[in-house]
Design a protein around this motif. Structure first.
Motif, PDB file in Angstrom:
ATOM      1  N   PRO A 104       9.476  14.417   6.131  1.00  0.00           N
ATOM      2  CA  PRO A 104      10.157  15.653   5.779  1.00  0.00           C
ATOM      3  C   PRO A 104      10.357  16.501   7.039  1.00  0.00           C
ATOM      4  CG  PRO A 104       7.945  15.590   4.868  1.00  0.00           C
ATOM      5  CD  PRO A 104       8.242  14.234   5.378  1.00  0.00           C
ATOM      6  N   THR A 105      11.590  16.850   7.301  1.00  0.00           N
ATOM      7  CA  THR A 105      11.916  17.520   8.552  1.00  0.00           C
ATOM      8  C   THR A 105      12.572  18.853   8.251  1.00  0.00           C
ATOM      9  OG1 THR A 105      12.400  15.342   9.389  1.00  0.00           O
ATOM     10  CG2 THR A 105      13.058  17.185  10.749  1.00  0.00           C
TER      11      THR A 105
ATOM     12  N   VAL B  20       0.865  -1.176   0.000  1.00  0.00           N
ATOM     13  CA  VAL B  20       0.000   0.000   0.000  1.00  0.00           C
ATOM     14  C   VAL B  20       0.903   1.227   0.000  1.00  0.00           C
ATOM     15  CG1 VAL B  20      -0.268  -0.022   2.513  1.00  0.00           C
ATOM     16  CG2 VAL B  20      -1.940   1.137   1.128  1.00  0.00           C
ATOM     17  N   GLN B  21       0.550   2.190  -0.822  1.00  0.00           N
ATOM     18  CA  GLN B  21       1.378   3.388  -0.913  1.00  0.00           C
ATOM     19  C   GLN B  21       0.941   4.412   0.121  1.00  0.00           C
ATOM     20  OE1 GLN B  21       1.254   4.845  -4.900  1.00  0.00           O
ATOM     21  NE2 GLN B  21       2.135   2.976  -5.727  1.00  0.00           N
ATOM     22  N   PHE B  22       1.855   5.260   0.477  1.00  0.00           N
ATOM     23  CA  PHE B  22       1.489   6.308   1.418  1.00  0.00           C
ATOM     24  C   PHE B  22       2.214   7.592   1.070  1.00  0.00           C
ATOM     25  CE2 PHE B  22       5.200   4.236   3.271  1.00  0.00           C
ATOM     26  CZ  PHE B  22       5.999   5.304   3.598  1.00  0.00           C
ATOM     27  N   GLU B  23       1.700   8.671   1.622  1.00  0.00           N
ATOM     28  CA  GLU B  23       2.337   9.967   1.453  1.00  0.00           C
ATOM     29  C   GLU B  23       2.747  10.432   2.835  1.00  0.00           C
ATOM     30  OE1 GLU B  23       0.651  13.494  -1.090  1.00  0.00           O
ATOM     31  OE2 GLU B  23       0.069  13.715   0.988  1.00  0.00           O
ATOM     32  N   ARG B  24       3.901  11.061   2.902  1.00  0.00           N
ATOM     33  CA  ARG B  24       4.372  11.498   4.218  1.00  0.00           C
ATOM     34  C   ARG B  24       3.842  12.897   4.478  1.00  0.00           C
ATOM     35  NH1 ARG B  24       9.893   8.350   4.216  1.00  0.00           N
ATOM     36  NH2 ARG B  24       9.477   7.173   2.360  1.00  0.00           N
ATOM     37  N   ALA B  25       3.180  13.050   5.605  1.00  0.00           N
ATOM     38  CA  ALA B  25       2.591  14.349   5.908  1.00  0.00           C
ATOM     39  C   ALA B  25       3.661  15.284   6.470  1.00  0.00           C
ATOM     40  CB  ALA B  25       1.480  14.175   6.926  1.00  0.00           C
ATOM     41  N   LEU B  26       3.418  16.559   6.300  1.00  0.00           N
ATOM     42  CA  LEU B  26       4.303  17.553   6.896  1.00  0.00           C
ATOM     43  C   LEU B  26       3.695  17.934   8.245  1.00  0.00           C
ATOM     44  CD1 LEU B  26       6.845  19.123   6.126  1.00  0.00           C
ATOM     45  CD2 LEU B  26       5.382  20.911   5.259  1.00  0.00           C
ATOM     46  N   LEU B  27       4.422  17.680   9.300  1.00  0.00           N
ATOM     47  CA  LEU B  27       3.878  17.949  10.620  1.00  0.00           C
ATOM     48  C   LEU B  27       3.972  19.436  10.949  1.00  0.00           C
ATOM     49  CD1 LEU B  27       5.344  15.046  12.749  1.00  0.00           C
ATOM     50  CD2 LEU B  27       3.278  15.115  11.418  1.00  0.00           C
TER      51      LEU B  27
ATOM     52  N   TYR C 104       6.924  17.661  16.005  1.00  0.00           N
ATOM     53  CA  TYR C 104       8.098  16.820  15.811  1.00  0.00           C
ATOM     54  C   TYR C 104       8.635  16.383  17.167  1.00  0.00           C
ATOM     55  CZ  TYR C 104       8.214  17.935  10.902  1.00  0.00           C
ATOM     56  OH  TYR C 104       7.893  18.033   9.585  1.00  0.00           O
ATOM     57  N   THR C 105       9.181  15.187  17.177  1.00  0.00           N
ATOM     58  CA  THR C 105       9.817  14.699  18.397  1.00  0.00           C
ATOM     59  C   THR C 105      11.124  15.460  18.599  1.00  0.00           C
ATOM     60  OG1 THR C 105      10.777  13.014  17.021  1.00  0.00           O
ATOM     61  CG2 THR C 105       8.843  12.391  18.274  1.00  0.00           C
ATOM     62  N   PRO C 106      11.727  15.346  19.763  1.00  0.00           N
ATOM     63  CA  PRO C 106      12.996  16.041  19.957  1.00  0.00           C
ATOM     64  C   PRO C 106      14.098  15.541  19.017  1.00  0.00           C
ATOM     65  CG  PRO C 106      12.079  15.367  22.040  1.00  0.00           C
ATOM     66  CD  PRO C 106      11.227  14.763  21.005  1.00  0.00           C
ATOM     67  N   ASP C 107      13.967  14.329  18.502  1.00  0.00           N
ATOM     68  CA  ASP C 107      14.966  13.849  17.547  1.00  0.00           C
ATOM     69  C   ASP C 107      14.296  13.527  16.214  1.00  0.00           C
ATOM     70  OD1 ASP C 107      13.540  11.839  18.642  1.00  0.00           O
ATOM     71  OD2 ASP C 107      15.204  10.448  18.892  1.00  0.00           O
ATOM     72  N   PRO C 108      13.836  14.550  15.506  1.00  0.00           N
ATOM     73  CA  PRO C 108      13.023  14.282  14.318  1.00  0.00           C
ATOM     74  C   PRO C 108      13.785  13.560  13.219  1.00  0.00           C
ATOM     75  CG  PRO C 108      13.649  16.570  14.404  1.00  0.00           C
ATOM     76  CD  PRO C 108      14.082  15.969  15.691  1.00  0.00           C
ATOM     77  N   ASN C 109      15.103  13.720  13.189  1.00  0.00           N
ATOM     78  CA  ASN C 109      15.839  13.077  12.111  1.00  0.00           C
ATOM     79  C   ASN C 109      16.070  11.592  12.356  1.00  0.00           C
ATOM     80  OD1 ASN C 109      16.615  15.090  10.011  1.00  0.00           O
ATOM     81  ND2 ASN C 109      17.174  16.166  11.877  1.00  0.00           N
ATOM     82  N   HIS C 110      15.656  11.131  13.533  1.00  0.00           N
ATOM     83  CA  HIS C 110      15.725   9.697  13.763  1.00  0.00           C
ATOM     84  C   HIS C 110      14.680   8.982  12.929  1.00  0.00           C
ATOM     85  CE1 HIS C 110      16.345   6.018  15.992  1.00  0.00           C
ATOM     86  NE2 HIS C 110      15.058   5.943  16.209  1.00  0.00           N
ATOM     87  N   GLY C 111      13.562   9.633  12.712  1.00  0.00           N
ATOM     88  CA  GLY C 111      12.472   9.003  11.990  1.00  0.00           C
ATOM     89  C   GLY C 111      11.309   8.720  12.925  1.00  0.00           C
TER      90      GLY C 111
END
Lengths: 651, 615
Positions: free
Chosen positions: A592-593, A518-525, A530-537
């Motif tokens: 996307p961060t 199933v395909q998905f699109e990543r939302a822009l939060l 964002y969590t304190p470590d957003p680049n973790h994923g």
């Protein structure tokens, strides 16, 4: 300083009172002393009276204590057998002697040497409480073996069934086979509430917060954005056949890290704590020096006896560990209790009605694969996970088990090379495909390795809202043909409120791989989300695959009482199949961060641009342009001044 | 804005700009070049520093003990490789399994559009072998990759040996928080491309490969290793990836930090660091290092196996062992410790590498130039195009000299028809499309009719189309509009200037080096060209400043900087092979340099060529 003084006087008083005690009563049980001492402490000014009372008979005083707690409980005692049992207890009984068969406790450890050379140890502790405290008017506030904290919780929140697990690591089905009790990485919690509950969500919210406190875990992060109500995947495992999924809540926290702070409260729930019995083996520095660690608490109501005359509560605490051949075993396939746990077993828990260690010797009937030392003549055969297995049994309640050294240190020494493991009939994996930060695709692969039987599986996917699933792209392909699910339950997500829930019943053809994409699109939060470590994923919890897998041997449909604990967790309803739940890997997805150091620069830049552009545009727009007259020469201006004075029109 | 809204002052400003246009352009050009050359001067650059806290100073002791055994494994691998005559898949699978890894294989095949004469391959068929070390108590969400290409011949066996040795050592450690994938890829970049596409379940380049059986979540970082001798003298760090992408600077910092800790000689672009920045030799040295980096980045090729990872947002570098500085030796144990240290630091990462720079140039391993410092150099060059465009705009707006009284009543100039501008644009772009598609499409025909090999056919077709483009379009406007006007070429040149400015600006944002190198040659051509120049001289200058010739100069310069100078005929041979490589890179890995040059830069230059021959 004042506090110090106060405590010193208290100590003096205590010593004084205890001196009086020892003077007056001869038996002088220290335990009672301290109890009485505390009692006396409050009434010291009154002097001698309490000591008189206590001197009469120890047993009497204990009776009093029981009574006092009983009175606190409630007044509706008459129907309860338990209370009568309590009252009947002989006057000279010790404080901790168990009243007859109100609740009982079993413990067991299963050790399964794995084909990969690793070793799987599974502890199960089962406490059965023969009262049903959720029933109306049957409130219990005395607890003996059953932990009070959990009992109160069950009655307060009208919980019918509660399953909670904390897992560190991922169960490697392809190398280790099926576990006795499966669990996804991180924390998992699912609860069935009684159908009398009016506001399930409120109860659920409070319950998670309480559990969070009990287990020192971040369960309070469970909220509506990660809770789902699965319609088919999680049926109650205990008594009762209410299947209205409005009373079910399911949530996972894939990111939860499990460590000693979760183990300690878990151990405290055991009747013997970690002081005696199998629980002495649970040294955290060894348990966490492993490749898989999972601890769980399962509470459900079961039949009290095989006739099912009345209901009882069952608390199962399970702990599974897999010790790694290379990191824990230094590459040698020699295992012993001491090597695994840095402890040996010296006694059973005195409160346990049964205490056993099972070692799986199915692949080793003649002892050609490994040596088991000390050997035991007791073997038992049970059908577990669709296979008939033989176990060597060590009964810890018997003194001869411990031998001369008064301690049991099981040794398993491999001699030969284990053959290839049979492929597990059902396993699954999941991954995110694609690259870039805009879209992606979730692939779930489900393998049916049965050579000729097809069977249906229930697939549950719970995906957070910030991955916007495109359900129209959902494809299910088995053997390069489209596979139409016979049942689909889809609940779309709501932004910031609830996750996607997708449940499907898919028929797996024999010997096949079924790929669900199933395909998905990543939302822009929003930037605060964002969590304190957003680049973790961001994590997406495991998908759950529940199935009735065709069994090779006839399953045992006897009542579970007589069987070992590990083989009696999931009820077997028919002989031809057994229940399996498989969890896939959780996913780590990058969203996307923004560069969070940028806002300052951006603010500066935009302010400058806005100021400059706005100012000049405003200037341009509001200014009226007109042709400027060329200025008159000085002589002409002078002449005009003179002419104005003279009253003549200017030039 | 107030300045511009006042007609008098605006007039003054425009007259100033038009009057001083040529000197301004010259100054900008010189300043741009000077700025760029100044970037290599050490006082103008920044010292590198570790931005990522998770990789900061930690008291980790590297204990990897078995370098010698790793080399022995490497020799065994070499023997097996010789025996099988390719990649010893079974041996690798068995060896990795014995080390406690989950082992999987992936086979792939790829037919190149035309034979690659440098590596002598056409039908490529191979197998990648990879083993996953599962981190204890981690749920398969993150991974690191250590890869070593299994190259034909006798090279890189040591890297495979070291990889297996590290796998064995890493397997017995408890501290891993991320899965580690040990990958041995066949046919270097093609195998790597197949593996990466398989891992991410995409297919960008139309390769045939079997799907991967085992995965380990999202890959956080990757190291690729190339060693060809038992003892090396220095380690070279290769950064430049596909389309000029660079890994996060922290990865380079990490490598540099560990080289210093373990006392390993480390180089970048094969150049050691010098301390005498104030001497002219010192400056030349760092300028050479930086120029090499610029040239490599501009080429848009992956300069090591790591280059393909960058597309997937995986930070990666290649470490290449070099055996040249005779007096200094590093053994395999130290190398193993270096990798151990780097992996342990990467294992500590809580987030993807994102703290440090992604856009930088390195004049030496301990110095870097960030985007904020090098962009002005390009900006100054791009400003010339804008100045020239402004000048033309003013000229088009007021063709006749304005009379003194300010009320010039001249006839408004006849606007050149849209067609006369559009036709050259369309024609030159069609030529670009031909240059992009025809070489590969027509190779069979070319081979049939001429005595050349396929590769030569492709390259020569490309050059032929390129040259034919010069003769083709430059008189079309007369057919359309009957006669050429003075206005016509101005409008055309204005369009070309703006087109070039946008094109170069976008390129420089993504790949600064490419944008800058193209600007250095194309901007003077664009600025100077008019139909009034002497035709032959102008044509010669234009050809010398064309994109094709730029490639030629770059090759020459590159060879010179690499201390392997070539003569002109050798350079021509290299030029041909570079063109074939560029086309191959595009079809095999999706490099964008060839389409960019063929579809946009070359047509843009043809527009300027058109201006020159405007009659």
């Amino acid at each position: 300083m004042a506090a110090y003084k106060w405590s010193r006087t208290a100590v003096f008083l205590l010593i004084f009172v205890s001196l009086i005690h020892t003077g007056k009563s001869d038996n002088g049980e220290t335990l009672n002393d301290s109890v009485k001492g505390e009692e006396a402490d409050q009434s010291v000014p009154g002097e001698t009276q309490p000591s008189d009372e206590s001197s009469s008979e120890n047993g009497d005083a204990e009776q009093k204590q029981w009574y006092s707690t009983d009175l606190e409980m409630n007044d509706a005692l008459e129907g309860s057998k338990a209370e009568s049992g309590m009252n009947d207890s002989p006057g000279d009984s010790k404080l901790f002697t168990p009243p007859p068969a109100k609740d009982h406790f079993q413990e067991e450890l299963v050790i399964r040497p794995l084909h990969s050379g690793d070793i799987y140890a599974n502890f199960q502790f089962r406490t059965q409480l023969d009262t049903d405290f959720v029933q109306e008017g049957n409130k219990v506030s005395h607890y003996r073996l059953f932990p009070k904290s959990l009992g109160q919780l069950l009655s307060k929140f009208s919980v019918r069934e509660l399953h909670i697990s904390f897992t560190q690591g991922y169960w490697r089905t392809m190398q280790w086979g099926q576990p006795f009790i499966p669990a996804p990485p991180g924390a998992e919690l699912w609860v069935w509430f009684h159908d009398t509950v009016l506001d399930v969500d409120e109860n659920w919210k409070e319950l998670t917060n309480v559990l969070s406190g009990i287990f020192c875990a971040s369960l309070n992060f469970i909220d509506s954005t990660n809770t789902v109500e699965p319609s088919a995947s999680f049926k109650p495992l205990g008594l009762g056949n209410v299947t209205d999924h409005r009373f079910l809540r399911y949530a996972t926290l894939p990111r939860e890290i499990v460590c000693t702070e979760n183990l300690t409260p878990w151990k405290k729930l055991l009747p013997c704590g970690s002081k005696a019995g199998l629980a002495v083996l649970m040294k955290s520095e060894k348990l966490f020096h492993s490749s898989f660690h999972s601890q769980a608490v399962h509470i459900r109501s079961i039949c009290k006896d095989w006739q099912c005359s009345s209901a009882a509560w069952e608390l199962r605490q399970t702990l599974s560990v897999v010790f790694d051949l290379y990191t824990s075993g230094q590459g040698k396939k020699d295992w012993s209790l001491f090597k695994m746990f840095s402890r040996t077993v010296t006694e059973a828990c005195p409160l346990a009605s049964s205490s056993k260690i099972y070692v799986d010797v199915t692949d080793n009937p003649e002892g050609e694969l490994f040596d088991l030392n000390p050997a035991t003549p007791v073997l038992t055969t049970t059908v577990v996970l669709g296979d008939r297995r033989t176990y060597a049994v060590y009964d810890l309640t018997k003194a001869e088990t411990f031998g001369q050294l008064r301690s049991l240190n099981l040794l398993i020494r491999w001699k030969g090379e284990a053959g290839d493991m049979l492929r597990p009939l059902l396993h699954a994996e999941r991954y995110v495909a694609g690259f870039g930060l805009q879209t992606g695709e979730i692939h779930t692969l489900i393998y049916n390795n049965h050579p000729y039987r097809a069977f249906p599986v229930l697939l549950l996917e719970s995906v957070p809202w910030y991955l916007r699933l495109y359900i129209h792209t959902l494809t299910i392909i088995s053997k390069s043909r489209e596979n139409k699910p016979s049942y689909i339950h889809y609940q779309p997500s709501k932004d910031r409120l609830r996750p996607h829930l997708l449940e499907m019943l898919v028929q797996l053809p024999p010997h096949s791989v079924t790929e669900v994409t199933v395909q998905f699109e990543r939302a822009l939060l929003k930037w605060t989300e964002y969590t304190p470590d957003p680049n973790h994923g961001f994590y997406v919890g495991s998908s759950v695959i529940s199935a009735l897998v065709p069994s090779v041997v006839a399953m045992d449909i006897k009542s579970p009482q007589e069987r070992p604990l590990f083989s009696s967790f999931f009820h077997v309803k028919e002989e031809s199949s057994y229940f399996v739940r498989v969890y896939t890997e959780p996913l780590l997805v990058n969203l996307p961060t923004p560069d969070f150091s940028m806002p300052y620069n951006v603010i500066c830049l935009t302010c400058t641009v806005v100021a400059v552009a706005y100012g000049s545009f405003y200037n341009l727009l509001t200014r009226t342009f007109q042709v400027e007259e060329p200025s008159q020469p000085l002589a002409k201006r002078l002449a005009n001044v003179i002419r104005r004075i003279r009253g003549v029109p200017p030039l | 804005m107030g300045l511009l809204s006042d007609p008098n002052r605006r007039k003054a400003l425009t007259s100033l700009l038009t009057r001083l246009n040529t000197p301004l352009c010259v100054v900008c050009y010189l300043a741009g070049i000077a700025w760029f050359m100044g970037l290599a001067f050490e006082p103008f650059t920044l010292r590198t520093y570790m931005s990522e806290n998770a990789m900061g100073s930690t008291m980790v002791e590297e204990r990897f003990p078995s370098g010698e055994r790793a080399l022995a494994t490497g020799r065994e691998f070499a023997a097996q490789k010789k025996k099988v005559g390719g990649m010893p898949v079974d041996w690798l699978v068995k060896t990795m399994q014995a080390r406690g890894l989950e082992v999987f294989t992936q086979s792939f095949s790829r037919t190149l559009p035309f034979p690659d004469e440098n590596k002598e391959r056409f039908m490529v068929r191979g197998t990648n072998v990879y083993g996953i070390l599962r981190a204890p108590r981690a749920p398969r969400t993150e991974a690191l990759v250590l890869s070593a290409p299994c190259s034909p011949g006798n090279s890189n066996n040591q890297a495979v040996g070291l990889l297996l040795g590290l796998a064995q050592y890493f397997r017995s450690q408890i501290y891993w928080a991320k899965d580690i994938i040990f990958l041995v890829n066949e046919h270097d970049l093609i195998g790597m491309q197949a593996w990466l596409e398989g891992y991410h379940h995409t297919n960008i380049t139309g390769m045939d490969f079997t799907p991967l059986q085992g995965r380990a979540g999202s890959i956080q970082a990757a190291l690729s290793m190339e060693l060809s001798s038992d003892v090396i003298t220095s380690l070279d760090l290769v950064l430049e990836g596909l389309n000029g992408q660079l890994p996060n600077l922290d990865l380079a910092n990490l490598f540099h930090a560990f080289c210093q800790k373990l006392g390993i000689l480390c180089t970048i672009q094969g150049k050691l660091q010098r301390n005498d920045w104030d001497s002219s030799e010192g400056y030349t040295h760092s300028a050479q290092t930086m120029m090499l980096m610029v040239l490599k980045q501009a080429s848009g090729r992956p300069w090591g196996d790591h280059g393909l990872f960058l597309r997937y947002h995986i930070e990666a570098v290649t470490l290449r062992g070099i055996n040249s500085f005779r007096h200094y030796k590093t053994d395999a144990t130290t190398l193993g410790r270096l990798l151990e240290g780097m992996f342990r630091k990467l294992n500590n990462l809580l987030e993807r590498l994102h703290q440090s720079y992604f856009f930088y140039l390195m004049p030496s391993l301990s110095r870097f130039v960030s985007i904020g410092y090098y962009m002005p150099a390009f900006g100054l060059l791009a400003a010339i195009l804008l100045l020239r465009a402004l000048d033309l705009w003013v000229q088009i707006g007021s063709p006749a000299p304005v009379s003194q009284d300010g009320v010039g009543e001249t006839e408004p100039p006849s606007n050149p028809g849209v067609l006369s501008i559009l036709t050259p644009i369309v024609i030159s772009h069609l030529t670009g499309v031909a240059l992009y598609t025809l070489p590969i499409l027509s190779q069979d025909t070319a081979v049939e009719h001429f005595p050349v090999s396929e590769t030569e056919a492709v390259v020569l077709t490309a050059i032929a189309i390129y040259t034919a483009g010069l003769a083709l379009p430059h008189n079309t406007h007369r057919l359309i509009s009957g006669e050429a006007t003075e206005q016509g070429w101005r409008v055309l040149k204005l369009a070309a200037l703006l087109y070039l400015a946008v094109l170069l600006g976008c390129t420089a944002l993504i790949n600064f080096s490419l944008g800058f190198i193209l600007a250095v040659t194309l901007v003077p051509a664009a600025a100077c060209v008019t139909p009034h120049m002497p035709k032959s001289l102008g044509a010669l200058a234009m050809v010398l400043l064309s994109p094709g010739c730029t490639i030629f100069y770059c090759i020459f310069l590159f060879q010179d900087l690499q201390e392997a100078p070539v003569t002109l005929p050798e350079c021509c041979v290299l030029f041909l092979s570079v063109i074939s490589q560029g086309i191959l890179d595009h079809t095999l890995y999706g490099s964008l340099i060839y389409p960019l040059l063929a579809l946009f830069v070359y047509p843009c230059w043809l527009l300027l060529w058109n201006v020159l021959f405007w009659k």
